[in-house]
Each structure stands twice: as structure tokens, then as C-alpha cells.
Design a protein around this motif. Sequence first.
Motif, PDB file in Angstrom:
ATOM      1  N   ALA A  74      36.686  86.012  84.333  1.00 23.38           N
ATOM      2  CA  ALA A  74      35.472  85.198  84.251  1.00 23.38           C
ATOM      3  C   ALA A  74      34.283  85.953  84.831  1.00 23.38           C
ATOM      4  N   ARG A  75      33.167  85.869  84.123  1.00 31.03           N
ATOM      5  CA  ARG A  75      31.909  86.451  84.593  1.00 31.03           C
ATOM      6  C   ARG A  75      30.998  85.289  84.976  1.00 31.03           C
ATOM      7  N   GLY A  76      30.769  85.110  86.264  1.00 29.01           N
ATOM      8  CA  GLY A  76      30.019  83.971  86.754  1.00 29.01           C
ATOM      9  C   GLY A  76      28.511  84.181  86.697  1.00 29.01           C
ATOM     10  N   ARG A  77      27.795  83.158  87.152  1.00 37.20           N
ATOM     11  CA  ARG A  77      26.336  83.210  87.105  1.00 37.20           C
ATOM     12  C   ARG A  77      25.778  84.343  87.957  1.00 37.20           C
ATOM     13  N   ARG A  78      26.363  84.558  89.128  1.00 32.31           N
ATOM     14  CA  ARG A  78      25.828  85.598  90.006  1.00 32.31           C
ATOM     15  C   ARG A  78      26.013  86.977  89.403  1.00 32.31           C
ATOM     16  N   GLN A  79      27.195  87.237  88.842  1.00 33.35           N
ATOM     17  CA  GLN A  79      27.413  88.533  88.199  1.00 33.35           C
ATOM     18  C   GLN A  79      26.480  88.709  87.002  1.00 33.35           C
ATOM     19  N   ALA A  80      26.308  87.647  86.227  1.00 30.17           N
ATOM     20  CA  ALA A  80      25.424  87.734  85.059  1.00 30.17           C
ATOM     21  C   ALA A  80      23.980  87.969  85.471  1.00 30.17           C
TER      22      ALA A  80
END
Length: 321
Positions: A74-80
Motif C-alpha cells: 500500500a502507498r499511503g497519503r504521506r508517501q504519495a
Amino acid sequence: MDIDGRVQTHSTSVPPGSRPAQGFEEWQRQLRRICGSFAIRPASAAPAFSGYAGRLDFGGLEVARIRSNVAALARGRRQARNEQDYCYLILQLAGHQHIVAENQATIELRPGEMAVLDSAQPFEMILHGGVDNLSVHLPRRLLATRLKRPSMTLKLETARASSLMLGAMLARLGQLDPSYRASSEEGRGFRAALLELLPSTLASPDPCLPTSSGHDLYLQACSLIETRLHEPALDAMWLAQILGISRRQLYRLFAERGEPGVTRFIQDRRLDRAAGLLREGRLGAGSISALAQQVGLDDAAHFSRVFRRRFAMSPSHYRNQ
């Protein structure tokens, strides 16, 4: 290309010239170095971890080969938010996965199928067993000028000549030895060819555009629930985040259709799934605890209570009737 338009990948179990499968910690470290940060959910009932993460520098064009049998990445909001320089152009070499992005249709990938994933958008890759992907990292800015789409997370068409050419180019990259050294001119030319072909591989109208219809959002929510019933983490908060709406909006979608509530709807679907497994005899002589886990309920006592409340009998009596 096979009969339904997918690229024949002829994937091998280990990339040419690569080392044997890596341990989990080494694979995770290499994945972060090559593709950025992901939250990783190991498979709950699987053999020992098996995976490989490798990188090929093709004349300045970064190509990744990622194999794994984890349950999800999963790529979360912070990583994005912090890592949004690239988009991932993916060719599925082996295995089966679903990609769930906020407020978009779920993307299903099987061997020979392709997709673009936007690094600036949260998404989750749900792996069904072992998966082998080839990923080319294209500059997001250049891709945006080519695609001219509000979202750049989308599945590519397969039954087109341009898709066949694109898939063949990617498959050829996957067959190169990691020690191969392409010139910068070759790398620039290859990237330009990919960017030129990509727009013609997209469906029109784009099936992955965000939908504003409440009915469509309700259908997406129901579809997500059906595919994630086995996951204990499935709840209203997760659904709202994936659909890109507030929990209040999500509750309203279900209330407008006469449903008692999102949480109750999810529980009822879990129980209906459990009852179906019991009717089909697929549990055999297995324990009720194992059945509860199959439908995302870790507490066997709670499962038995809510099952009895819904069907007026215990799971054991339901199985034996």
C-alpha cells in the motif's frame, strides 16, 4: 499476444543474471530503494516468504523487477505526498492482483496485462499468491503532458496494435541481463517510444475516471466489500478512504438505499459468506474459529453470537442441518 489480446510474457522464475530469491528484510530494503516507500502486509496463510527486487539502469531509464508473495503493498497519503516524481508503467509477468486507488474503479491485472500507477496518488496492490511485475519508472511531468488525464492510475487496453508493441518492448526489457549497459541515447529513445505509444493504448472514454454518481460509488463500495470480506481491517473508515469520500457521505450512500448502516452491512455480508461456506461443505470438519477467520472475524465467540442472532442457530447446527 494471446487470443484475448494479452502480451505473452514467457516469464522465468528468476530474472536473467539475478541472484536467488531474497529474504524479506533484504527484499523490503531493495523495494524501498528502487520504488519508494510502501506499507507491506505479509500473507496470513502462505508458505515462507519468497521475493526478489532488482533494478536495471537502461541508459538512464529505471526498470524494476519485483516478485513477491506478500498479501498487499500500500502507498499511503504521506508517501504519495512526499514521493511523486514518477509514474510506474507495469507489465504483469506472472500472477494475479487487484489495484485499488481512491475514487476509481478497481484495476485487475493478469499475466500480459499493463497499467500505469501514479506515484502521487494513494493506492493498494492486493496480491493473490505470488506476483511478478516489470515496472518502468517514467517522469510524471512528461507523462502528464502526454496523457492529459485527471488521473494517471489506469489500466491499458490490450486488444490494440499499439498495446502489442508496447507490451513486447516491456517484455524484452524483462529479458535483459541486469549487467546490460545501454547508452544514454538508447535510454532516451526507448523512453520517447514508450511515451509516444502510451496515449493510444488508453480506452476512450477512460473507464478509470473518478465517478460522481452516488449509485456508482455505492456499487464500488459493495464490490470492495465483497473482495475484502476475509480482511479484519475492512470497515467504514477504510472504505471511505479508498473511495475518496467522507464517512458521513459513505453512510448516506447506504442509508439512501434502505441499508441499516455500513458496519451492519459488512457484518451481514461476512455472515452470509460464512453460511454459504457451511452450506457448500467447504469447511469440512474444520473449526468454527477457522471459519470466522475466513470471513474476517478473529473473535470466534463474537462470530458465534452474531451468527446465531442472524440465523437463529449456531454455526455448528447450521452445518449439520
